[in-house]
Motif scaffolding. Structure first.
Motif, PDB file in Angstrom:
ATOM      1  N   TRP A  91      -4.153 -34.503  15.650  1.00  0.00           N
ATOM      2  CA  TRP A  91      -5.502 -34.167  15.084  1.00  0.00           C
ATOM      3  C   TRP A  91      -6.679 -34.378  16.033  1.00  0.00           C
ATOM      4  O   TRP A  91      -7.740 -33.602  15.735  1.00  0.00           O
ATOM      5  CB  TRP A  91      -5.755 -34.532  13.758  1.00  0.00           C
ATOM      6  CG  TRP A  91      -4.825 -34.222  12.655  1.00  0.00           C
ATOM      7  CD1 TRP A  91      -4.254 -32.899  12.624  1.00  0.00           C
ATOM      8  CD2 TRP A  91      -4.007 -35.045  11.749  1.00  0.00           C
ATOM      9  NE1 TRP A  91      -3.339 -32.796  11.483  1.00  0.00           N
ATOM     10  CE2 TRP A  91      -3.291 -34.114  11.041  1.00  0.00           C
ATOM     11  CE3 TRP A  91      -4.349 -36.323  11.321  1.00  0.00           C
ATOM     12  CZ2 TRP A  91      -2.457 -34.541  10.116  1.00  0.00           C
ATOM     13  CZ3 TRP A  91      -3.323 -36.754  10.355  1.00  0.00           C
ATOM     14  CH2 TRP A  91      -2.677 -35.916   9.656  1.00  0.00           C
ATOM     15  N   ASP A 150       1.843 -27.702  10.287  1.00  0.00           N
ATOM     16  CA  ASP A 150       0.616 -27.123  10.164  1.00  0.00           C
ATOM     17  C   ASP A 150       0.563 -25.655  10.608  1.00  0.00           C
ATOM     18  O   ASP A 150      -0.625 -25.348  10.793  1.00  0.00           O
ATOM     19  CB  ASP A 150      -0.014 -28.111  11.431  1.00  0.00           C
ATOM     20  CG  ASP A 150      -0.204 -29.479  11.094  1.00  0.00           C
ATOM     21  OD1 ASP A 150      -0.634 -30.022   9.845  1.00  0.00           O
ATOM     22  OD2 ASP A 150       0.485 -30.377  11.561  1.00  0.00           O
ATOM     23  N   THR A 153      -1.147 -24.129   7.222  1.00  0.00           N
ATOM     24  CA  THR A 153      -2.273 -24.750   7.239  1.00  0.00           C
ATOM     25  C   THR A 153      -3.586 -24.448   8.100  1.00  0.00           C
ATOM     26  O   THR A 153      -4.718 -24.753   8.159  1.00  0.00           O
ATOM     27  CB  THR A 153      -2.286 -26.334   7.057  1.00  0.00           C
ATOM     28  OG1 THR A 153      -1.727 -26.919   7.836  1.00  0.00           O
ATOM     29  CG2 THR A 153      -1.605 -26.599   5.742  1.00  0.00           C
ATOM     30  N   GLY A 154      -3.209 -24.399   9.584  1.00  0.00           N
ATOM     31  CA  GLY A 154      -3.979 -24.282  10.534  1.00  0.00           C
ATOM     32  C   GLY A 154      -4.733 -25.504  10.922  1.00  0.00           C
ATOM     33  O   GLY A 154      -5.829 -25.367  11.710  1.00  0.00           O
ATOM     34  N   THR A 155      -4.024 -26.697  10.821  1.00  0.00           N
ATOM     35  CA  THR A 155      -4.755 -27.861  10.879  1.00  0.00           C
ATOM     36  C   THR A 155      -4.280 -28.502  12.289  1.00  0.00           C
ATOM     37  O   THR A 155      -4.353 -29.967  12.470  1.00  0.00           O
ATOM     38  CB  THR A 155      -4.468 -28.661   9.792  1.00  0.00           C
ATOM     39  OG1 THR A 155      -3.147 -28.930   9.659  1.00  0.00           O
ATOM     40  CG2 THR A 155      -5.302 -28.300   8.447  1.00  0.00           C
ATOM     41  N   LYS A 158      -7.954 -30.603  17.408  1.00  0.00           N
ATOM     42  CA  LYS A 158      -9.058 -31.171  17.130  1.00  0.00           C
ATOM     43  C   LYS A 158      -9.739 -30.027  16.301  1.00  0.00           C
ATOM     44  O   LYS A 158      -9.927 -29.236  16.547  1.00  0.00           O
ATOM     45  CB  LYS A 158      -9.849 -31.334  18.441  1.00  0.00           C
ATOM     46  CG  LYS A 158     -11.125 -32.171  18.202  1.00  0.00           C
ATOM     47  CD  LYS A 158     -11.624 -32.637  19.645  1.00  0.00           C
ATOM     48  CE  LYS A 158     -12.942 -33.386  19.497  1.00  0.00           C
ATOM     49  NZ  LYS A 158     -13.558 -34.001  20.823  1.00  0.00           N
ATOM     50  N   LYS A 160      -8.973 -29.383  13.311  1.00  0.00           N
ATOM     51  CA  LYS A 160      -8.112 -28.880  12.327  1.00  0.00           C
ATOM     52  C   LYS A 160      -8.408 -27.525  12.190  1.00  0.00           C
ATOM     53  O   LYS A 160      -8.207 -27.142  10.983  1.00  0.00           O
ATOM     54  CB  LYS A 160      -7.913 -29.801  11.039  1.00  0.00           C
ATOM     55  CG  LYS A 160      -7.631 -31.214  11.345  1.00  0.00           C
ATOM     56  CD  LYS A 160      -7.557 -31.986   9.802  1.00  0.00           C
ATOM     57  CE  LYS A 160      -7.359 -33.498  10.408  1.00  0.00           C
ATOM     58  NZ  LYS A 160      -7.129 -34.194   8.933  1.00  0.00           N
ATOM     59  N   ASN A 161      -8.490 -26.568  13.076  1.00  0.00           N
ATOM     60  CA  ASN A 161      -8.840 -25.130  12.833  1.00  0.00           C
ATOM     61  C   ASN A 161      -8.084 -24.535  13.984  1.00  0.00           C
ATOM     62  O   ASN A 161      -8.769 -23.555  14.489  1.00  0.00           O
ATOM     63  CB  ASN A 161     -10.262 -25.192  13.154  1.00  0.00           C
ATOM     64  CG  ASN A 161     -10.726 -23.720  12.400  1.00  0.00           C
ATOM     65  OD1 ASN A 161      -9.992 -23.217  11.591  1.00  0.00           O
ATOM     66  ND2 ASN A 161     -11.886 -23.083  13.067  1.00  0.00           N
ATOM     67  N   CYS A 162      -6.831 -24.621  13.993  1.00  0.00           N
ATOM     68  CA  CYS A 162      -6.165 -23.635  15.098  1.00  0.00           C
ATOM     69  C   CYS A 162      -5.792 -22.285  14.374  1.00  0.00           C
ATOM     70  O   CYS A 162      -5.827 -22.214  13.195  1.00  0.00           O
ATOM     71  CB  CYS A 162      -4.606 -24.332  15.349  1.00  0.00           C
ATOM     72  SG  CYS A 162      -3.459 -24.230  14.431  1.00  0.00           S
TER      73      CYS A 162
END
Length: 246
Positions: A91, A150, A153-155, A158, A160-162
């Motif tokens: 993360w 992930d 969730t797209g987490t 860095k 947590k927004n991929c």
């Protein structure tokens, strides 16, 4: 096939990425597979998986996923401390580091005189996501993702927004998705989101769910299921043979 092992430092935009490569001892050109590890980096189970695949006539390159964060050669233990470090780095690492490493490794492999230029990706857990994400690169012809975390969730990375989930339609090669139904990291609802998105985007894929726990392919620990692992390795070899050797 008998195989050879070597370590290389793949140039990237930041620091060299230590990569362990297994490939046939025979002379000639072979297709490449980029094999991504769990959060623990290049452990014994991961390297044995790579050897298994290389023995079927592939160049298997295993990069250190945290090359930007940890000293080259660092392997985390399969314990609570290793899990904490590995998850935190998952993360804290910029998504650009993961993407840049994949792009650099593709270029490296395609420059080698022992590589045909055909590239596939494969990975487990975190590596299942990284293999899936690396398959968004246009040079990748096939992907095998084992219980990739992930994605739904797209987490990853860095912040947590991929954007891996949103880019599923960019997959151009055949993709094999493998899951354990008793895996708490990717529950039924998460798997359904990924399955529906792949169907909606009309990508070429196969989908396999087994009555198994997370990390059932790892040949250490109580979750290992050797019968399912043998079956899954066979399916992976078939995918890569069909798409990389034709």
């Amino acid at each position: 096939m008998n195989i050879r092992e070597e370590e290389v430092l793949v140039p990237t935009a930041t620091v060299p990425m230590r990569t362990v490569i297994f490939r046939p001892q025979e002379e000639g050109e072979f297709p490449g597979i980029m094999l991504y590890s769990e959060i623990f980096q290049l452990t014994g189970p991961i390297l044995r998986s790579a050897q298994m695949m290389a023995g079927h006539g592939f160049i298997v390159a295993c990069p250190e996923v945290y090359y930007d964060n940890l000293e080259a050669g660092t392997v985390l233990e399969y314990d609570d401390e290793g899990k904490e470090v590995g998850n935190n780095l998952k993360w804290e690492t910029a998504i650009e580091s993961f993407d840049g490493g994949a792009q650099s490794l593709i270029k490296f492999l395609q420059k080698q005189d022992y590589c045909t230029g055909k590239i596939g990706t494969m990975g487990f857990c975190l590596g299942g996501h990284l293999a899936f994400r690396a398959a968004l690169e246009p040079e990748v012809n096939a992907c095998v993702s084992f219980y990739g975390t992930d994605i739904h969730t797209g987490t990853l990375g860095k912040g947590k927004n991929c954007d891996t989930f949103d880019r599923i339609g960019e997959l151009s090669g055949e993709t094999m998705m493998v899951w354990g139904r008793q895996d708490p990291h990717v529950p039924k609802e998460g798997r359904q989101l990924i399955y529906n998105k792949m169907c909606d985007e009309l990508v070429s894929f196969t989908w396999h769910e087994f009555n198994a726990a997370h990390a059932f392919m790892r040949d250490e620990g109580e979750r290992y299921n050797p019968q399912l692992a043998r079956q899954c390795y066979g399916m992976a070899v078939d995918v890569f043979t069909r798409n990389l050797k034709a």
